[in-house]
Design a protein around this motif. Sequence first.
Motif, PDB file in Angstrom:
ATOM      1  N   LEU A  40      -3.268 -50.749  16.695  1.00 43.07           N
ATOM      2  CA  LEU A  40      -2.224 -51.275  17.642  1.00 43.07           C
ATOM      3  C   LEU A  40      -1.688 -52.713  17.161  1.00 43.07           C
ATOM      4  CD1 LEU A  40      -4.029 -50.294  20.799  1.00 43.07           C
ATOM      5  CD2 LEU A  40      -2.367 -49.183  19.721  1.00 43.07           C
ATOM      6  N   ASN A  41      -0.684 -53.135  17.574  1.00 39.83           N
ATOM      7  CA  ASN A  41      -0.366 -54.666  17.751  1.00 39.83           C
ATOM      8  C   ASN A  41      -0.940 -55.658  18.704  1.00 39.83           C
ATOM      9  OD1 ASN A  41       1.777 -54.405  15.500  1.00 39.83           O
ATOM     10  ND2 ASN A  41       3.096 -53.081  16.891  1.00 39.83           N
ATOM     11  N   ASP A  43       0.471 -56.944  20.863  1.00 38.59           N
ATOM     12  CA  ASP A  43       1.035 -56.692  22.403  1.00 38.59           C
ATOM     13  C   ASP A  43       0.713 -55.473  22.569  1.00 38.59           C
ATOM     14  OD1 ASP A  43       2.571 -55.026  20.426  1.00 38.59           O
ATOM     15  OD2 ASP A  43       4.514 -56.038  21.198  1.00 38.59           O
ATOM     16  N   LYS A  44      -0.248 -54.814  21.920  1.00 36.95           N
ATOM     17  CA  LYS A  44      -0.672 -53.402  22.236  1.00 36.95           C
ATOM     18  C   LYS A  44       0.361 -52.283  22.216  1.00 36.95           C
ATOM     19  CE  LYS A  44      -4.582 -54.981  23.289  1.00 36.95           C
ATOM     20  NZ  LYS A  44      -5.502 -54.959  22.050  1.00 36.95           N
ATOM     21  N   THR A  45       1.278 -52.580  21.425  1.00 40.19           N
ATOM     22  CA  THR A  45       2.314 -51.429  20.963  1.00 40.19           C
ATOM     23  C   THR A  45       1.634 -50.804  20.068  1.00 40.19           C
ATOM     24  OG1 THR A  45       3.548 -53.087  19.692  1.00 40.19           O
ATOM     25  CG2 THR A  45       4.600 -52.622  21.954  1.00 40.19           C
ATOM     26  N   PRO A 135       9.792 -49.559  18.644  1.00 39.79           N
ATOM     27  CA  PRO A 135       8.516 -49.990  19.251  1.00 39.79           C
ATOM     28  C   PRO A 135       7.946 -48.795  20.024  1.00 39.79           C
ATOM     29  CG  PRO A 135      10.417 -51.666  19.323  1.00 39.79           C
ATOM     30  CD  PRO A 135      10.921 -50.410  18.896  1.00 39.79           C
ATOM     31  N   LYS A 137       5.355 -48.150  23.020  1.00 42.48           N
ATOM     32  CA  LYS A 137       4.540 -48.776  23.993  1.00 42.48           C
ATOM     33  C   LYS A 137       3.593 -48.038  24.449  1.00 42.48           C
ATOM     34  CE  LYS A 137       8.296 -51.705  25.813  1.00 42.48           C
ATOM     35  NZ  LYS A 137       9.123 -51.936  27.206  1.00 42.48           N
ATOM     36  N   LEU A 138       2.151 -48.303  24.990  1.00 43.89           N
ATOM     37  CA  LEU A 138       1.289 -47.699  25.599  1.00 43.89           C
ATOM     38  C   LEU A 138       1.631 -47.323  26.804  1.00 43.89           C
ATOM     39  CD1 LEU A 138      -1.955 -49.207  24.182  1.00 43.89           C
ATOM     40  CD2 LEU A 138      -0.382 -47.176  23.291  1.00 43.89           C
ATOM     41  N   ALA A 139       2.489 -46.370  27.376  1.00 45.87           N
ATOM     42  CA  ALA A 139       2.997 -45.936  28.504  1.00 45.87           C
ATOM     43  C   ALA A 139       3.072 -44.384  28.585  1.00 45.87           C
ATOM     44  CB  ALA A 139       4.307 -46.840  28.968  1.00 45.87           C
ATOM     45  N   CYS A 172      -6.219 -47.850  30.014  1.00 48.83           N
ATOM     46  CA  CYS A 172      -5.784 -46.737  29.246  1.00 48.83           C
ATOM     47  C   CYS A 172      -7.181 -45.553  29.016  1.00 48.83           C
ATOM     48  CB  CYS A 172      -5.277 -46.819  28.018  1.00 48.83           C
ATOM     49  SG  CYS A 172      -3.615 -47.644  27.942  1.00 48.83           S
ATOM     50  N   CYS A 217      -2.040 -43.982  29.790  1.00 51.16           N
ATOM     51  CA  CYS A 217      -1.887 -45.341  30.107  1.00 51.16           C
ATOM     52  C   CYS A 217      -0.588 -45.437  31.132  1.00 51.16           C
ATOM     53  CB  CYS A 217      -1.485 -46.363  29.016  1.00 51.16           C
ATOM     54  SG  CYS A 217      -2.257 -46.076  27.475  1.00 51.16           S
ATOM     55  N   LYS A 220       3.166 -49.099  33.806  1.00 50.59           N
ATOM     56  CA  LYS A 220       3.602 -50.532  34.047  1.00 50.59           C
ATOM     57  C   LYS A 220       2.279 -51.232  33.520  1.00 50.59           C
ATOM     58  CE  LYS A 220       6.307 -50.129  37.997  1.00 50.59           C
ATOM     59  NZ  LYS A 220       6.543 -50.424  39.541  1.00 50.59           N
TER      60      LYS A 220
END
Length: 221
Positions: A40-41, A43-45, A135, A137-139, A172, A217, A220
Amino acid sequence: MILKISKTTLATAAVALLTMTVPASVHPHVFAEARLDVVLNPDKTVKSLRHLWRFDDLFSSTVLMEFDKNSDLKLDDSELAEVSKTVFESIGEYNYFQVVTVDGKDIAMKPPANLVANFEDQQLIILFETEPKEPLKLAGKIDFGVYDPTFYTAIDFTEDTNLSVADLPPICTKTVVRPDPDEAIAQNQSKLTDAFFNDPSGTDMSKIFATRLELNCPAKG
């Protein structure tokens, strides 16, 4: 789907470097143990996926015989470079046998910058790293795994800890999913054609059997 490369034995196996449970009528011929690390980065991407595949003794010895040009019973740097090049070129058209999805939708991955072959304790080891094209994202529900459309090789995550993600946000959850073949077929019945049941190696639906790391995750988060 045998690859047209100079080393036919490696070509036959290189097209199938994936982890999965297969129907009883299909049998793998090459075996490997795998590790997959999701990086993970800040920023959690998702930054990258790091793959390591360690092949069985029989296949490894075959590769040694095929690529040992100077017959010294080991692979020197130039010989390992040739193995790396061969595998890299062979598996590229199959997206390096990765499957990455978000809520069931496929995510495009960049080709690895390179692929490294090594020989350790008489076993062939393949390492490479890939990144999402956009990118990530953790979503939602994010799945990471590998699968072999040819059913030729079984790459096994022998321990759940071999599917890993470091510094996952506490909101998550992560789960290692090892699909039951019968349940996977039942759940995907509407997507499976006669072609799958007649010759599953001729379709891409073998990914429904893949062992995978599942992250859930909140959108939001």
